[in-house]
Scaffold this motif. Structure first.
Motif, mmCIF file in Angstrom:
data_model
loop_
_atom_site.group_PDB
_atom_site.id
_atom_site.type_symbol
_atom_site.label_atom_id
_atom_site.label_comp_id
_atom_site.label_asym_id
_atom_site.label_seq_id
_atom_site.Cartn_x
_atom_site.Cartn_y
_atom_site.Cartn_z
ATOM 1 N N LYS A 165 0.837 -1.206 0.000
ATOM 2 C CA LYS A 165 0.000 0.000 0.000
ATOM 3 C C LYS A 165 0.872 1.256 0.000
ATOM 4 C CE LYS A 165 -3.674 2.124 2.845
ATOM 5 N NZ LYS A 165 -2.905 3.242 3.447
ATOM 6 N N MET A 166 1.930 1.242 0.794
ATOM 7 C CA MET A 166 2.803 2.410 0.859
ATOM 8 C C MET A 166 3.546 2.624 -0.460
ATOM 9 S SD MET A 166 5.933 3.311 3.452
ATOM 10 C CE MET A 166 4.875 3.904 4.762
ATOM 11 N N THR A 167 3.990 1.538 -1.099
ATOM 12 C CA THR A 167 4.718 1.705 -2.362
ATOM 13 C C THR A 167 3.837 2.342 -3.428
ATOM 14 O OG1 THR A 167 4.189 -0.551 -3.134
ATOM 15 C CG2 THR A 167 6.237 -0.258 -1.886
ATOM 16 N N GLU A 168 2.559 2.023 -3.421
ATOM 17 C CA GLU A 168 1.648 2.644 -4.374
ATOM 18 C C GLU A 168 1.527 4.148 -4.118
ATOM 19 O OE1 GLU A 168 -1.839 0.353 -3.768
ATOM 20 O OE2 GLU A 168 -1.145 -1.361 -4.969
ATOM 21 N N GLU A 169 1.488 4.515 -2.837
ATOM 22 C CA GLU A 169 1.458 5.934 -2.494
ATOM 23 C C GLU A 169 2.760 6.610 -2.934
ATOM 24 O OE1 GLU A 169 0.693 6.421 1.669
ATOM 25 O OE2 GLU A 169 -0.818 4.829 1.684
ATOM 26 N N MET A 170 3.875 5.959 -2.708
ATOM 27 C CA MET A 170 5.175 6.521 -3.076
ATOM 28 C C MET A 170 5.238 6.785 -4.579
ATOM 29 S SD MET A 170 7.366 3.958 -0.615
ATOM 30 C CE MET A 170 9.026 4.549 -0.894
ATOM 31 N N ALA A 171 4.824 5.794 -5.354
ATOM 32 C CA ALA A 171 4.840 5.958 -6.808
ATOM 33 C C ALA A 171 3.906 7.081 -7.238
ATOM 34 C CB ALA A 171 4.445 4.650 -7.478
ATOM 35 N N GLY A 172 2.805 7.247 -6.522
ATOM 36 C CA GLY A 172 1.864 8.311 -6.839
ATOM 37 C C GLY A 172 2.461 9.697 -6.689
ATOM 38 N N PHE A 173 3.494 9.824 -5.859
ATOM 39 C CA PHE A 173 4.183 11.107 -5.691
ATOM 40 C C PHE A 173 5.373 11.254 -6.632
ATOM 41 C CE2 PHE A 173 2.145 10.864 -1.427
ATOM 42 C CZ PHE A 173 1.502 12.102 -1.443
ATOM 43 N N GLY A 174 5.551 10.280 -7.525
ATOM 44 C CA GLY A 174 6.631 10.375 -8.505
ATOM 45 C C GLY A 174 7.892 9.627 -8.142
ATOM 46 N N ALA A 175 7.889 8.896 -7.001
ATOM 47 C CA ALA A 175 9.064 8.128 -6.601
ATOM 48 C C ALA A 175 9.215 6.888 -7.484
ATOM 49 C CB ALA A 175 8.940 7.715 -5.140
#
Length: 352
Positions: free
Chosen positions: A277-287
């Motif tokens: 779940k956190m990795t999806e959020e991270m990618a959503g911010f451009g990471a």
């Protein structure tokens, strides 16, 4: 991938054989010494198991921390040998058991704390049974990793294996189930070496622009995150940080934006769900995030997934070992370094 294999890569490729060797030992001639070690670690009168070591040897103990706690033992302690030596040794009680871990059995701080605690209950986990550490403890469990000259690889996975066997033996759990899991890990390692190296080249390209890496997981898989953060600094000459997913939310989360890079470990468990779940959020911010996953996660914009089996909490660090080490070696090569060639220090640290 590597036209001329470095010593580090050659040792990476020896891991399946080394893992099978230690499993063979502890299912036959090593049963007796494993039983004695487990008996020593069944602390009485409120005693605790205290794991200590340096670097990889310390981080390996993270794998079994929660396993021991969840099985009803007093909450174990995992503490760096240098800190225990200079700041905390007076807190070791006669009822406690200190498990000192060192590949070489020569690490300065680990040997010195064994000397300082002479008379206490001491167990060594080491590759060299004739080492100074083994000579200073009442009992030793060999990891049987064979000769290792480069960055920790075989000794890392074999420490994980011995610690899993010991933790399960302490509570009388079925040894054969652990052995079967470890043998599945050896098979998975071989399969990756034989047919999945292209994924490593792609992952290295995905992280090409990284100049700092975060390594994030939760629970037992933190052993992999901590080991990777250490060895990336050692081999890729890149600054890193390792932390649990919950800690990442408390501050570092504000770093998320394009140009942020991370490697995460998502076991097939509730902990893995939270990491995913956190990795999806991270990618959503451009990471950009590489995920070593025991779950069915799809690569997407910002996410590069390397699926691994077995992928449960306690085995993912073993199945992720070869992929993460090959990725380390590739990223070092891409940056002009040879992973495992020590320029400032050495394989064994004999002074402080």
């Amino acid at each position: 991938m590597f036209r001329e294999k470095t010593r580090f890569v050659l040792e990476i490729e020896e891991q399946p054989e080394a893992l099978r060797r230690v499993v063979k030992y502890y299912r036959a001639e090593g049963v007796e010494v494993l039983g004695r070690a487990a008996s020593l670690c069944r602390c009485k009168d409120g005693g605790r198991i205290v794991f200590t070591g340096m670097g990889t040897s310390l981080y390996a103990a993270t794998l079994v921390y929660s396993l021991l706690a969840d099985s009803g033992a007093a909450l174990p302690i995992v503490i760096e040998a240098g800190e225990l030596l200079h700041h905390c040794s007076k807190g070791i009680e006669p009822e406690d058991v200190v498990v000192a871990i060192s590949q070489s059995g020569e690490s300065f701080e680990t040997v010195k704390i064994a000397e300082k605690l002479r008379g206490h209950k001491l167990l060594a986990i080491t590759n060299i049974l004739e080492s100074p550490l083994a000579q200073r403890t009442s009992l030793s469990l060999p990891i049987l990793a064979g000769t290792e000259e480069s960055i920790s690889s075989k000794s890392y996975t074999n420490k994980l294996a011995v610690l899993l066997l010991l933790a399960n033996e302490i509570f009388g759990k079925k040894r054969n189930m652990v052995i079967e899991g470890l043998l599945r890990c050896a098979e998975s390692m071989e399969e990756f070496l034989e047919g999945r190296r292209d994924e490593i080249r792609e992952a290295a390209e995905f992280l090409r622009e990284a100049n700092f890496l975060y390594f994030i997981s939760r629970g037992p898989s933190m052993a992999a995150a901590q080991q990777a953060a250490l060895t990336w600094m050692e081999g890729v000459h890149m600054p890193t940080a390792a932390m649990p997913g919950a800690s990442f939310r408390h501050g570092p989360y504000e770093l998320l934006r394009p140009g942020f890079h991370a490697i995460c470990y998502a076991p097939d468990s509730q902990a893995g769900f939270l990491v995913e779940k956190m990795t999806e959020e991270m990618a959503g911010f451009g990471a950009r995030v590489v995920i070593f996953s025991g779950r069915r996660v799809k690569s997407d914009n910002g996410l590069f997934v390397i699926e691994l089996e077995p992928g449960d909490d306690y085995l993912l660090p073993l199945t992720a070992a070869i992929p993460q080490e090959l990725l380390l070696a590739q990223m070092a090569k891409d940056r002009g370094w040879t992973a495992g060639v020590f320029e400032r220090g050495s394989k064994v640290t004999r002074h402080q």
